[in-house]
Every structure is written in structure tokens, then in C-alpha cells.
Design a protein around this motif. Structure first.
Motif, mmCIF file in Angstrom:
data_model
loop_
_atom_site.group_PDB
_atom_site.id
_atom_site.type_symbol
_atom_site.label_atom_id
_atom_site.label_comp_id
_atom_site.label_asym_id
_atom_site.label_seq_id
_atom_site.Cartn_x
_atom_site.Cartn_y
_atom_site.Cartn_z
ATOM 1 N N ALA A 114 -13.936 -20.015 23.761
ATOM 2 C CA ALA A 114 -13.153 -21.164 23.280
ATOM 3 C C ALA A 114 -11.909 -21.373 24.136
ATOM 4 O O ALA A 114 -11.480 -22.513 24.370
ATOM 5 C CB ALA A 114 -12.762 -20.952 21.816
ATOM 6 N N GLY A 115 -11.318 -20.271 24.625
ATOM 7 C CA GLY A 115 -10.160 -20.372 25.505
ATOM 8 C C GLY A 115 -10.503 -21.058 26.817
ATOM 9 O O GLY A 115 -9.725 -21.879 27.331
ATOM 10 N N LEU A 116 -11.667 -20.735 27.367
ATOM 11 C CA LEU A 116 -12.113 -21.385 28.608
ATOM 12 C C LEU A 116 -12.391 -22.864 28.378
ATOM 13 O O LEU A 116 -12.081 -23.707 29.231
ATOM 14 C CB LEU A 116 -13.358 -20.689 29.146
ATOM 15 N N ILE A 117 -12.988 -23.195 27.232
ATOM 16 C CA ILE A 117 -13.223 -24.607 26.903
ATOM 17 C C ILE A 117 -11.891 -25.352 26.836
ATOM 18 O O ILE A 117 -11.755 -26.469 27.345
ATOM 19 C CB ILE A 117 -13.966 -24.728 25.552
ATOM 20 N N THR A 118 -10.899 -24.717 26.217
ATOM 21 C CA THR A 118 -9.561 -25.320 26.114
ATOM 22 C C THR A 118 -8.955 -25.560 27.489
ATOM 23 O O THR A 118 -8.507 -26.675 27.809
ATOM 24 C CB THR A 118 -8.630 -24.400 25.297
ATOM 25 N N LEU A 119 -8.924 -24.524 28.300
ATOM 26 C CA LEU A 119 -8.306 -24.600 29.629
ATOM 27 C C LEU A 119 -8.965 -25.673 30.488
ATOM 28 O O LEU A 119 -8.295 -26.550 31.052
ATOM 29 C CB LEU A 119 -8.404 -23.231 30.311
ATOM 30 N N ILE B 169 -13.197 -30.113 19.229
ATOM 31 C CA ILE B 169 -14.315 -29.259 19.654
ATOM 32 C C ILE B 169 -13.918 -27.787 19.582
ATOM 33 O O ILE B 169 -14.678 -26.942 19.082
ATOM 34 C CB ILE B 169 -14.768 -29.640 21.081
ATOM 35 N N VAL B 170 -12.724 -27.480 20.071
ATOM 36 C CA VAL B 170 -12.268 -26.079 20.114
ATOM 37 C C VAL B 170 -12.095 -25.526 18.706
ATOM 38 O O VAL B 170 -12.583 -24.432 18.391
ATOM 39 C CB VAL B 170 -10.949 -25.956 20.911
ATOM 40 N N VAL B 171 -11.408 -26.270 17.828
ATOM 41 C CA VAL B 171 -11.138 -25.731 16.490
ATOM 42 C C VAL B 171 -12.410 -25.653 15.655
ATOM 43 O O VAL B 171 -12.571 -24.724 14.843
ATOM 44 C CB VAL B 171 -10.034 -26.525 15.757
ATOM 45 N N MET B 172 -13.334 -26.580 15.843
ATOM 46 C CA MET B 172 -14.610 -26.496 15.128
ATOM 47 C C MET B 172 -15.430 -25.310 15.620
ATOM 48 O O MET B 172 -16.116 -24.643 14.837
ATOM 49 C CB MET B 172 -15.379 -27.810 15.276
ATOM 50 N N TYR B 173 -15.345 -25.028 16.908
ATOM 51 C CA TYR B 173 -16.003 -23.840 17.458
ATOM 52 C C TYR B 173 -15.410 -22.587 16.818
ATOM 53 O O TYR B 173 -16.143 -21.664 16.438
ATOM 54 C CB TYR B 173 -15.838 -23.805 18.977
ATOM 55 N N LEU B 174 -14.086 -22.558 16.701
ATOM 56 C CA LEU B 174 -13.428 -21.399 16.101
ATOM 57 C C LEU B 174 -13.897 -21.181 14.663
ATOM 58 O O LEU B 174 -14.219 -20.055 14.264
ATOM 59 C CB LEU B 174 -11.904 -21.591 16.112
ATOM 60 N N VAL B 175 -13.921 -22.253 13.886
ATOM 61 C CA VAL B 175 -14.244 -22.123 12.462
ATOM 62 C C VAL B 175 -15.734 -21.881 12.237
ATOM 63 O O VAL B 175 -16.120 -21.003 11.455
ATOM 64 C CB VAL B 175 -13.783 -23.384 11.705
ATOM 65 N N ILE B 176 -16.576 -22.628 12.935
ATOM 66 C CA ILE B 176 -18.013 -22.575 12.676
ATOM 67 C C ILE B 176 -18.694 -21.410 13.395
ATOM 68 O O ILE B 176 -19.483 -20.669 12.801
ATOM 69 C CB ILE B 176 -18.682 -23.910 13.076
ATOM 70 N N VAL B 177 -18.371 -21.217 14.661
ATOM 71 C CA VAL B 177 -19.058 -20.197 15.460
ATOM 72 C C VAL B 177 -18.356 -18.845 15.366
ATOM 73 O O VAL B 177 -18.997 -17.811 15.145
ATOM 74 C CB VAL B 177 -19.176 -20.642 16.938
ATOM 75 N N ALA B 178 -17.026 -18.843 15.543
ATOM 76 C CA ALA B 178 -16.279 -17.577 15.559
ATOM 77 C C ALA B 178 -15.854 -17.121 14.166
ATOM 78 O O ALA B 178 -15.330 -16.017 14.021
ATOM 79 C CB ALA B 178 -15.048 -17.715 16.456
ATOM 80 N N ASP B 179 -16.067 -17.971 13.160
ATOM 81 C CA ASP B 179 -15.687 -17.640 11.775
ATOM 82 C C ASP B 179 -14.201 -17.287 11.686
ATOM 83 O O ASP B 179 -13.803 -16.339 11.015
ATOM 84 C CB ASP B 179 -16.544 -16.479 11.259
ATOM 85 N N PHE B 180 -13.382 -18.072 12.351
ATOM 86 C CA PHE B 180 -11.941 -17.846 12.381
ATOM 87 C C PHE B 180 -11.336 -18.233 11.038
ATOM 88 O O PHE B 180 -11.640 -19.292 10.493
ATOM 89 C CB PHE B 180 -11.318 -18.671 13.503
ATOM 90 N N PRO B 181 -10.442 -17.404 10.476
ATOM 91 C CA PRO B 181 -9.873 -17.711 9.149
ATOM 92 C C PRO B 181 -8.966 -18.942 9.183
ATOM 93 O O PRO B 181 -8.232 -19.166 10.145
ATOM 94 C CB PRO B 181 -9.079 -16.452 8.809
ATOM 95 N N THR B 182 -9.014 -19.721 8.113
ATOM 96 C CA THR B 182 -8.247 -20.967 8.043
ATOM 97 C C THR B 182 -6.919 -20.793 7.308
ATOM 98 O O THR B 182 -6.302 -21.773 6.877
ATOM 99 C CB THR B 182 -9.081 -22.057 7.329
ATOM 100 N N THR B 183 -6.481 -19.557 7.160
ATOM 101 C CA THR B 183 -5.197 -19.287 6.512
ATOM 102 C C THR B 183 -4.039 -19.758 7.383
ATOM 103 O O THR B 183 -4.122 -19.731 8.619
ATOM 104 C CB THR B 183 -5.034 -17.788 6.227
ATOM 105 N N ILE B 184 -2.965 -20.173 6.736
ATOM 106 C CA ILE B 184 -1.773 -20.665 7.425
ATOM 107 C C ILE B 184 -0.614 -19.709 7.132
ATOM 108 O O ILE B 184 -0.307 -19.420 5.968
ATOM 109 C CB ILE B 184 -1.401 -22.087 6.965
ATOM 110 N N TYR B 185 0.026 -19.224 8.182
ATOM 111 C CA TYR B 185 1.162 -18.306 8.059
ATOM 112 C C TYR B 185 2.438 -18.990 8.528
ATOM 113 O O TYR B 185 2.388 -19.917 9.351
ATOM 114 C CB TYR B 185 0.940 -17.056 8.915
ATOM 115 N N ILE B 186 3.563 -18.495 8.001
ATOM 116 C CA ILE B 186 4.864 -18.927 8.506
ATOM 117 C C ILE B 186 5.695 -17.678 8.788
ATOM 118 O O ILE B 186 5.410 -16.598 8.240
ATOM 119 C CB ILE B 186 5.600 -19.855 7.509
ATOM 120 N N PRO B 187 6.714 -17.784 9.652
ATOM 121 C CA PRO B 187 7.539 -16.607 9.971
ATOM 122 C C PRO B 187 8.192 -16.009 8.725
ATOM 123 O O PRO B 187 8.454 -16.711 7.747
ATOM 124 C CB PRO B 187 8.592 -17.172 10.927
ATOM 125 N N PHE B 188 8.412 -14.702 8.782
ATOM 126 C CA PHE B 188 9.132 -13.917 7.775
ATOM 127 C C PHE B 188 8.303 -13.564 6.533
ATOM 128 O O PHE B 188 8.750 -12.793 5.709
ATOM 129 C CB PHE B 188 10.439 -14.613 7.332
#
Length: 354
Positions: free
Chosen positions: A94-99, A138-157
Motif C-alpha cells: 500500500a505504501g508503494l501504491i501511495t508513493l 484506493i489506498v485506504v480501501m486496500y488497508l481496510v479490506i485487504v490488510a484488515d487495518f483497524p478503523t479506530t481513531i486515536y488522539i494524543p495523550f
């Protein structure tokens, strides 16, 4: 290739991400140093010069400077990644697709400007934004669908996620991050080396964060989210940083070559991608502070002029404001670098405060 030495020949040294990131940095750095002079000779012979925007302060002395140097450091980065990374890792893919994806959008824009010798003759603003949105989606859908990347949102602290955005929030939010940062880096690329050093610093910070998030022990100690496999992308950050450092050799004041949209969009895309992987989308405000300031200066200028018919700055983006105030170009550049360094140091400190 280096990862294959570990996988097939049991050379344990190359199992370590830190070792391969170091190799990636120096490979990309050396490739940039070697390839850029050859490209500059070719670019000058073909008159691929940077068209100067007629609305900015007088930069007539830069009119014959070759552009699209970003294509060279992107190629150097890709070669480095192919030689040092685990190419079976979904986050590397996904990083290569982005670049490459964002670099191709920038290349198309640069090519239109060069062929017509007009800074405003590239892609239309809407067309460029649409293409950026497509690559981002394309990149974020690849992350969620293929890489099963978590959709949680974090903030500092906070050590726990603020909420789980799910695909209906996370995907549009991440596409927005891509659109914001790619265009912010693009706006910043207006003086010699101005965007290059803050980009290197941001990539270094994000490389550290992604490495920590991918490391079970370090992430646990610092109360960071732990996402298996993302640490491998620290090699992308190191490789692109090395390629940019090689580019800086020729791009520092007075610049012998410009990165063009080919480079600025590619760099902005990777910074966005790294922030998403490191769950540092909000922290990106500090990490990319210079880019944010440049973008806000344009928004304030345009908004103020439309609403009040008055300008906030002498010229926007804000680096042109300081040019109009007769600051020396190298003074503006170095002071912006200092701000970038300090803001990234502050971003790293927040990792311990949770």
C-alpha cells in the motif's frame, strides 16, 4: 532482497527492521546523488525548466532551473524498497501504491506546465483533487479490506482509542488526510529546500512512530496501539528520507533543481499514509506544522479577501509574505526548518504523555 537473505538463507541480521531501514536510507541516498546529476544534464538539454508563477515575487533567476526532480528521488526510493523490504507485507504494498500513485499525478501536472511553459497550464485544481481522492480511496480501501487495518481513531495523550470510526467514517477521514497533506506539502514547495527538510524531519518522526506501533514490547511500554506488520513501513520512511537528503544536495539554496509536483505530492502522500498507519492523524498537526501553517495562510488570505476585500498577508502562502517584507530567502528557509524541527520534537514528546 535483504529480507530474502533472512528468509531463505537464515542471515539473522536482515530480520531486523532497523538494519534494513538503515540500508534503505543509504541506498536511496546514494541513488539520488548518482542519478540526479545525470537527470539534470538531460533536463537542461530538453529545456524542462520550471515555469515561474507570474503572481509570486520576482524569481526570474530561477526560470531556467530544471524541474521534476521528484521523479528521480521517487525512483530511488522504489528501488531501495524493492531491495530492502518484505514485499509480501500488505502495508509495504500500500505504501508503494501511495508513493507511485501520487507521484504520477504530480508528473502529469508538471508535464503540462513544462510543455506549455506556463505554471498554470497543468492539471486543473478540480482534476488534480479528484485524482488525489481516487488514489487516497484506493489506498485506504486496500488497508481496510485487504490488510484488515483497524478503523479506530486515536488522539494524543489518550492511551485508548477515541472511538471506532468504522468504514463509513474512517475511509472518508483518511482520504481527507491524504488530500490535506499532499496539497499542504505542494503549497510549501515554493523556495529552495523549504519543503525538503521539513519532509525529512516529518518522515523521521513518523518512521519512529510506525516502528513503535508495530513493535509489541515498545508499543506496550508507551501505551500505543499495537498493529502487527506496520513496523515494516519504517523502511519506506527511511528510504524516502535518504532519497530526499540526496535531493537536498542539489535543491538547497541556490537550488540547481526543483522537485515539482511529482515530488511534493508523492512526499505528502507518504507522510499522510505514515500518519494513518501510526494512528497519528491528529498528531500530524504538530508533525507537519510548517505545511499546516502554509495551508492556513492561503485559506485565511482567500477567505479574508472574499469576505472583507482585505488581505491578511502581503502575499500567500506565508513564505511569500516574508519575501515581500524583504527577508533573505535563505533566512526564511532556515527559520522554517527550525520550526519544523521543534514541532516534531514536541510531537515525539507527546508519545510518553498518555
Amino acid at each position: 532482497m535483504l529480507y530474502a537473505f533472512y528468509e531463505y538463507f537464515d542471515i539473522n541480521l536482515f530480520q531486523y527492521i532497523s538494519v534494513r531501514a538503515g540500508f534503505g536510507f543509504f541506498i536511496a541516498f546514494l541513488l539520488s546523488l548518482i542519478l540526479l546529476p545525470k537527470y539534470m544534464v538531460w533536463a537542461i538539454s530538453k529545456k524542462t525548466h520550471q515555469p515561474i508563477n507570474k503572481y509570486v515575487p520576482n524569481h526570474a533567476n530561477k526560470a531556467n532551473t530544471p524541474t521534476m526532480g521528484g521523479a528521480v528521488f521517487v525512483i530511488a526510493t522504489v528501488i531501495s524498497i524493492l531491495l530492502t523490504s518484505n514485499l509480501e507485507n500488505h502495508y509495504v504494498v500500500a505504501g508503494l501504491i501511495t508513493l507511485i500513485g501520487f507521484a504520477l499525478i504530480g508528473f502529469q501536472d508538471d508535464l503540462g506546465k513544462v510543455l506549455k511553459a506556463d505554471n498554470l497550464a497543468g492539471l486543473s485544481a478540480k482534476g488534480k483533487l479528484l485524482l488525489q481522492g481516487v488514489i487516497g480511496a484506493i489506498v485506504v480501501m486496500y488497508l481496510v479490506i485487504v490488510a484488515d487495518f483497524p478503523t479506530t481513531i486515536y488522539i494524543p495523550f489518550l492511551k485508548e482509542p477515541l472511538f471506532d470510526g468504522g468504514i463509513y467514517f474512517a475511509i472518508p477521514f483518511w482520504v481527507f488526510v491524504f488530500l490535506s497533506m499532499t496539497n499542504a506539502v505542494n503549497l510549501t514547495d515554493g523556495l529552495d529546500g523549504l519543503a525538503t527538510v521539513p519532509s525529512i524531519i516529518s518522515l523521521a518522526t513518523l518512521g519512529v512512530i510506525v516502528y513503535l506501533v508495530g513493535h509489541a514490547i515498545f508499543s506496550g511500554y508507551l501505551l500505543l496501539p499495537n498493529i502487527k506488520g506496520v513496523g515494516e513501513v519504517a523502511i519506506l520512511a527511511a528510504s524516502l528520507s535518504g532519497a530526499l537528503l540526496g535531493f537536498l544536495w542539489f535543491n538547497c539554496y541556490p537550488a540547481e533543481i526543483f522537485m515539482g509536483d511529482t515530488g511534493s505530492l508523492a512526499v505528502g502522500g507518504v507522510i499522510s499514509y505514515m500518519a494513518i498507519l501510526g494512528k497519528s492523524e491528529v498528531l500530524l498537526i504538530l508533525i507537519g506544522l510548517i505545511f499546516i501553517i502554509e495551508t492556513l495562510s492561503v485559506i485565511l488570505q482567500v477567505g479574508s479577501y472574499k469576505l472583507r476585500n482585505k488581505r491578511v498577508f502581503l502575499m500567500a502562502p506565508i513564505h511569500h509574505h516574508f519575501e515581500m517584507k524583504k527577508w533573505a530567502e535563505n533566512k526564511i528557509i532556515i527559520r522554517f526548518w527550525m520550526i519544523a524541527f521543534l514541532s516534531n520534537l514536541a510531537a515525539l514528546i507527546t508519545l510518553k504523555i498518555r
